[in-house]
Write an enzyme that holds these catalytic residues in place. Structure first.
Site, PDB file in Angstrom:
ATOM      1  N   PRO A 151       0.853  -1.191   0.000  1.00 50.75           N
ATOM      2  CA  PRO A 151       0.000   0.000   0.000  1.00 50.75           C
ATOM      3  C   PRO A 151       0.886   1.238   0.000  1.00 50.75           C
ATOM      4  O   PRO A 151       1.710   1.403   0.890  1.00 50.75           O
ATOM      5  CB  PRO A 151      -0.800  -0.105   1.295  1.00 50.75           C
ATOM      6  N   ARG A 185      14.811  -5.902  -3.648  1.00 57.00           N
ATOM      7  CA  ARG A 185      13.455  -5.920  -4.174  1.00 57.00           C
ATOM      8  C   ARG A 185      13.553  -5.909  -5.685  1.00 57.00           C
ATOM      9  O   ARG A 185      14.626  -5.726  -6.262  1.00 57.00           O
ATOM     10  CB  ARG A 185      12.634  -4.737  -3.672  1.00 57.00           C
TER      11      ARG A 185
END
Length: 314
Positions: A2, A293
DNA sequence: CCTCACACCTGGGTGC
DNA sequence: TGCACCCAGGTGTGAG
């Protein structure tokens, strides 16, 4: 996951149901979801009991709900961070939560009646806390409280170090560019640094860098001012677009940031698009590991900058 | 001071 | 079918 747009969808959905509501019950099912709660403030459940929620405010990815003052304390707020997998769900009492319910608030609104506010979080990177409110350094409203409301110039102490987000009218562009010019690191790391600019996560960082044709390792301090301006403009565009798409398809009474629904995947140009042709040049997009990531980029439009000259050693 | 690697988490996916 | 392993990444912390 989010990021600013998803958190804003949560804020705007909760706002009408919680503002003016009294908290008359608190259940904590997993204390790990209170990792941002400082025991110095007092007992989480007891602090919330009987307080009235005064609004719903957001800065970057942080969300907070200012509380009516209690005699024992100064101004305080209930702080929520969704982390990777957190959801704040407005439910009719009795609703059986399918996900991993960590915290439940029982609230009663004078007009809308009783609700459960369920904090569901699979990975427990998110959390709730009661925190004291401190004045903002610049004296401006601490965050976004909706178009009809102005936030107080008070920010939870644990959010004070978080920079304003690029959609905040009080966002200081001059300071941001100056800070970028001081960063001896790659531009993506700088975009993800919430003390420089908040609200951007991995998805929208990749999207903005693709739009600005910048490689994630482009040195932040070697971005010309026009390119930095261009990048900030793309960041804002990407966030606003996601906000516009997310804000419409959704019942304001019931907040659901459930997974995929919030991620506007149909409009992504880079994130998760590895193997697909670049929308600009047709070159297949690639996915690389960076900062532990995934980074998604077009190897043609977003060229890796040449290595920084090695500093002479004395 | 600054930069960066890592810990924190667990459901879902993959490969054997 | 079962099981070990790996992956996703926002934030705080501490090493260097």
């Amino acid at each position: 996951m989010p990021e600013l747009p998803e958190v804003e969808v949560v804020r705007s959905g909760l706002d009408p149901a919680v503002t003016g509501a009294a908290i008359h019950g608190v259940e904590v099912f997993d204390r790990r979801s209170l990792k941002r709660h400082s025991p110095v403030e007092g007992d989480f459940e007891r602090l919330l009991q009987g307080r009235t929620v005064l609004g719903a405010v957001r800065r970057g990815k942080f969300l907070w709900f200012p509380l009516s003052e209690s005699p024992q304390s100064g101004p305080q707020a209930l702080v929520a961070h969704l982390g990777m997998s957190g959801q704040v769900l407005l439910r009719t009492p009795g609703f059986e939560e399918a996900g991993l319910l960590r915290i439940r608030l029982h609230i009663e609104h004078p007009q809308h009646g009783e609700f459960w506010v369920n904090f569901v979080d699979q990975r427990i990177f998110g959390s709730m806390a009661v925190d004291r409110l401190v004045p903002t350094l610049d004296g401006a409203p601490a965050g976004f409280a909706g178009t009809a409301r102005t936030a107080a110039a008070l920010v939870p102490s644990q959010v004070a170090h978080i920079a304003r987000d690029p959609l905040d009218p009080a966002f200081d562009e001059r300071a941001f560019f100056a800070a970028l010019a001081r960063k001896r690191t790659g531009i993506k790391r700088a975009l993800l640094d919430q003390t420089l600019v908040s609200g951007i996560g991995n998805i929208y960082a990749d999207e903005a860098l693709w739009a600005a044709r910048l490689h994630y390792e482009h040195p932040a301090d070697r971005l010309s001012r026009p390119r930095a301006r261009g990048l900030l403009a793309e960041v804002r565009l990407v966030l606003e677009k996601a906000l516009a798409e997310g804000g419409t398809s959704f019942d304001a009474q019931y907040v659901n940031v459930n997974g995929a629904s919030g991620y506007f995947s149909h409009s992504l140009n880079a994130y998760g698009q590895q193997g697909k042709p670049c929308a600009r040049c047709g070159t297949p997009l690639v996915r690389e590991q960076f900062m532990n990531r995934g980074s998604h980029l077009c190897p043609h439009c977003q060229r890796r900058p040449r290595a920084r000259p090695v500093a002479p050693v004395e």
